[in-house]
Design a protein around this motif. Structure first.
Motif, PDB file in Angstrom:
ATOM      1  N   CYS A 167     -29.580   3.425 -14.313  1.00 45.59           N
ATOM      2  CA  CYS A 167     -29.083   4.711 -14.802  1.00 45.59           C
ATOM      3  C   CYS A 167     -28.778   5.701 -13.682  1.00 45.59           C
ATOM      4  N   ALA A 168     -29.541   5.648 -12.604  1.00 43.87           N
ATOM      5  CA  ALA A 168     -29.343   6.619 -11.530  1.00 43.87           C
ATOM      6  C   ALA A 168     -27.991   6.459 -10.856  1.00 43.87           C
ATOM      7  N   ASN A 169     -27.343   5.323 -11.025  1.00 44.52           N
ATOM      8  CA  ASN A 169     -26.037   5.128 -10.387  1.00 44.52           C
ATOM      9  C   ASN A 169     -25.001   6.112 -10.907  1.00 44.52           C
ATOM     10  N   CYS A 170     -25.025   6.394 -12.205  1.00 43.68           N
ATOM     11  CA  CYS A 170     -23.990   7.246 -12.810  1.00 43.68           C
ATOM     12  C   CYS A 170     -24.535   8.515 -13.454  1.00 43.68           C
ATOM     13  N   HIS A 171     -25.854   8.576 -13.661  1.00 40.22           N
ATOM     14  CA  HIS A 171     -26.408   9.719 -14.386  1.00 40.22           C
ATOM     15  C   HIS A 171     -27.370  10.537 -13.533  1.00 40.22           C
ATOM     16  N   ALA A 172     -27.211  10.470 -12.226  1.00 40.15           N
ATOM     17  CA  ALA A 172     -27.960  11.303 -11.299  1.00 40.15           C
ATOM     18  C   ALA A 172     -26.971  12.087 -10.456  1.00 40.15           C
ATOM     19  N   ASP A 173     -27.419  13.231  -9.937  1.00 41.82           N
ATOM     20  CA  ASP A 173     -26.551  14.020  -9.075  1.00 41.82           C
ATOM     21  C   ASP A 173     -26.631  13.482  -7.649  1.00 41.82           C
ATOM     22  N   HIS A 174     -25.490  13.158  -7.086  1.00 43.55           N
ATOM     23  CA  HIS A 174     -25.431  12.611  -5.728  1.00 43.55           C
ATOM     24  C   HIS A 174     -24.815  13.599  -4.746  1.00 43.55           C
ATOM     25  N   THR A 175     -24.512  14.821  -5.229  1.00 42.27           N
ATOM     26  CA  THR A 175     -23.867  15.802  -4.363  1.00 42.27           C
ATOM     27  C   THR A 175     -24.851  16.812  -3.791  1.00 42.27           C
ATOM     28  N   VAL A 205     -27.957  22.845 -22.464  1.00 42.87           N
ATOM     29  CA  VAL A 205     -28.174  23.744 -21.328  1.00 42.87           C
ATOM     30  C   VAL A 205     -26.866  24.215 -20.700  1.00 42.87           C
ATOM     31  N   GLY A 206     -25.754  23.943 -21.362  1.00 38.60           N
ATOM     32  CA  GLY A 206     -24.486  24.482 -20.905  1.00 38.60           C
ATOM     33  C   GLY A 206     -23.653  23.588 -20.014  1.00 38.60           C
ATOM     34  N   VAL A 207     -24.155  22.398 -19.685  1.00 36.84           N
ATOM     35  CA  VAL A 207     -23.378  21.514 -18.824  1.00 36.84           C
ATOM     36  C   VAL A 207     -22.260  20.869 -19.620  1.00 36.84           C
ATOM     37  N   THR A 208     -21.195  20.494 -18.948  1.00 38.04           N
ATOM     38  CA  THR A 208     -20.039  19.888 -19.610  1.00 38.04           C
ATOM     39  C   THR A 208     -19.843  18.431 -19.229  1.00 38.04           C
ATOM     40  N   SER A 209     -20.795  17.868 -18.499  1.00 40.46           N
ATOM     41  CA  SER A 209     -20.722  16.449 -18.138  1.00 40.46           C
ATOM     42  C   SER A 209     -22.124  15.912 -17.911  1.00 40.46           C
ATOM     43  N   PHE A 210     -22.320  14.655 -18.221  1.00 45.65           N
ATOM     44  CA  PHE A 210     -23.605  14.005 -17.966  1.00 45.65           C
ATOM     45  C   PHE A 210     -23.415  12.756 -17.099  1.00 45.65           C
ATOM     46  N   VAL A 211     -22.261  12.664 -16.460  1.00 49.79           N
ATOM     47  CA  VAL A 211     -21.914  11.472 -15.690  1.00 49.79           C
ATOM     48  C   VAL A 211     -21.370  11.872 -14.324  1.00 49.79           C
TER      49      VAL A 211
END
Length: 563
Positions: free
Chosen positions: A131-139, A355-361
């Motif tokens: 899951c961390a490949n696409c559903h974690a923040d890498h920036t 929480v107001g985010v517009t993406s989870f990927v």
């Protein structure tokens, strides 16, 4: 807004007759129509949900599998389709914009659960589906908005390694020092061996399941380490959990759940605790699938409405031992106004809030899939705030305080209303208690004498009130009080033993508890009434024995000055 709700385009509008009735379009949108046919290996599919990925607007295919989908704009996102029994399908939007449209094929997913499936660790570097490949923040720019990052902050992620849980299970303090095994005696009139009283707190580390039953594992693992307990639920010792099993309630575990088994009364079967009430759909070797709450994420994903429903949480938030309900936040919700009618709200509404985010990927750099911003009301947070979350607790209860002087007496009325929780407060673990502390002082800071009214019982802590030992102070301790069936120790911390319910004064959803106090009123002095409501994670005596340094959390406070 549900992921299946339709939205109306902005005016000015043009009305045209389409396959699905009147469709409203803005002038600039008139020519942007996606067309196509949805089918499987047997032919066209009627009733498939078709939308542009990320959009709340959708249409259904007709009996020929055909659809016409008006697009507010061509944002480049895929056209997706789904129908029960299939993986979610998708295709490049450009292919559906020509007059002839395009074909969108849906694959059926397997219906047989593979019990040999090895759950994937969300951080497994060798597994591309981790899951961390696409559903974690890498920036590094938004490290709390992606589902994996939120889950790491959630108590579910540490359910297997929680030190308080393990110290109570093992009969140790936080330093790992173990107490002696519980002494049992046999009495002919009893149907079981009886622990010798006092058996709780008999040494410096307090009680423990393994001190009572050193040769058994119990059923704690069915909720705390469910991956460990799937195959051997009554022989799974949480201490032995390793790898993904030690990651508690992990991503892959939840997203393989297609349903939860409930009885006709809507509650889980107490004989099937935790993971035993869960219905999985795990893929065959070499394959993969993920079950989620959205119907427009093409690939290995399956849509399941159950992931948005409170029943999804039921198996591990209802439990009983020896026929005595011990914790039942799901059942409390089920009996509350929040489970029905206009006030209906699910567990997810409060514990997985938007929480107001517009993406989870966050896709890998080499993935060119276009992800349009989503309606933030369709994205649920995975931080799942609970009893340790200050903001959630502050929204759970409301205090009203009235203070009226009458001659040489001060009459104080306090109302505590459960305005924000869809279950009792406090809920779940019966060690939790809520303390209402009513303090009155004169102009010199001296406490007024209580003439009449409730006081906090001994289990609020005997000692210095300045240190949190509130026994004898004006106020109320809200808790579900259990007594050991054999020793009569009360409240018992060993709720895995046979117990009896002594009392339960917790406050149900939307209910109000009122208490009244009379104090001696000093002459010619201003008086301050300070009412505080705290959540205490466990009885203070137990926390002292276990070395649990867990601070009381202030839920709400009201200060009234007289005159």
């Amino acid at each position: 807004m549900s992921s299946k709700q339709k939205v109306t385009f902005l005016i000015p509008v043009i009305a045209i007759a389409g396959l699905f009735g009147i469709i409203l379009l803005t002038p600039q949108d008139e020519q942007i129509i996606a067309r196509g046919i949805v089918h499987d290996e047997s032919g066209p599919l009627e009733g498939a949900v078709v939308r542009q990925r990320g959009s709340s607007y959708y249409v259904l295919t007709n009996s020929d599998g055909y659809f016409e989908l008006p697009l507010p704009e061509n944002n480049g996102a895929q056209i997706t389709a789904w129908i029960p029994g299939t993986f979610i399908g998708g295709g490049d939007v450009e292919g559906f914009l020509n007059p002839e449209g395009d074909m969108l094929f849906l694959h059926h997913y397997p219906v047989t659960d593979n019990s040999e499936y090895p759950f994937v660790s969300p951080t497994d570097p060798d597994n591309e589906t981790a899951c961390a490949n696409c559903h974690a923040d890498h920036t590094g720019e938004n490290d709390s908005a992606m589902p994996f990052d939120e889950w790491q902050q959630d108590a579910h992620a540490t359910a297997a390694t929680n030190k308080r849980f393990l110290s109570l299970y093992n009969g140790t303090n936080l330093a790992g020092e173990a107490g002696p095994a519980t002494l049992f005696i046999y009495e002919a009139l009893q149907t079981a061996n009886k622990p010798v009283a006092p058996s709780l707190g008999q040494d410096a580390v307090g009680p423990g399941y393994k001190l009572d039953y050193p040769d058994q594992s119990g059923i704690c693992a069915t909720c705390h380490t469910p991956i460990l307990a799937i195959d051997t639920p009554y022989h799974a010792d949480p201490n032995t959990a390793v790898g993904v099993a030690a990651e508690g309630i992990s991503c892959d575990f939840c997203h393989k759940i297609q349903d939860v088994t409930l009885r006709p009364d809507g509650k889980p079967d107490p004989g099937l605790p935790g993971v035993l009430s869960v219905q999985f759909l795990r893929p065959q070797a070499g394959e993969q699938l993920f079950i989620g709450p959205l119907d427009d994420t093409p690939g290995e994903d399956i849509y399941a409405a159950s992931q948005d429903e409170s029943q999804f949480c039921a198996a591990c938030h209802s439990g009983q031992f020896w026929d005595v309900p011990i914790y039942d936040s799901f059942g409390e919700w089920l009996a509350s106004p929040y489970s029905m009618g206009d006030q209906a709200q699910t567990c997810q509404d409060c514990h997985m809030p938007h929480v107001g985010v517009t993406s989870f990927v966050q896709l890998p750099p080499d993935d060119t899939t276009i992800l349009a911003p989503r309606d933030p009301e369709t994205i649920f947070s995975h931080r799942m705030p609970g009893a340790a979350d200050e903001a959630l607790l502050e929204s759970a209860a409301t205090l009203t305080v009235e203070a009226k002087p009458t001659g040489d007496q001060l009459h104080v009325t306090v109302r505590v209303t459960n305005t924000g929780a869809g279950h009792h407060i406090p809920t779940d673990n019966p060690l939790r208690n809520m303390i209402l502390l009513v303090q009155t002082v004169d102009g010199e800071g001296q406490p007024l004498t209580l003439l009449d009214g409730p006081t906090i019982p001994a289990w609020g802590g005997v000692g210095d009130p300045a240190e949190g030992y509130y026994a004898g102070q004006p106020g109320i301790l809200y808790a579900k009080i259990l007594a050991d069936l054999f020793t009569d120790e009360m409240p018992t911390y060993a709720y895995w033993r046979p117990t009896r319910l002594v009392s339960d004064n917790r406050i149900a959803a939307l209910a109000t508890d009122q208490s009244s106090y009379t104090f001696a009123l000093p002459a010619d002095q201003d008086v301050t009434v300070d009412v505080q409501l705290y959540l205490r994670r466990a009885y203070i005596e137990l926390m002292d024995l276990k070395d649990w340094d867990t601070t009381d959390m202030l839920m709400t406070q009201q200060i009234v000055r007289v005159p």
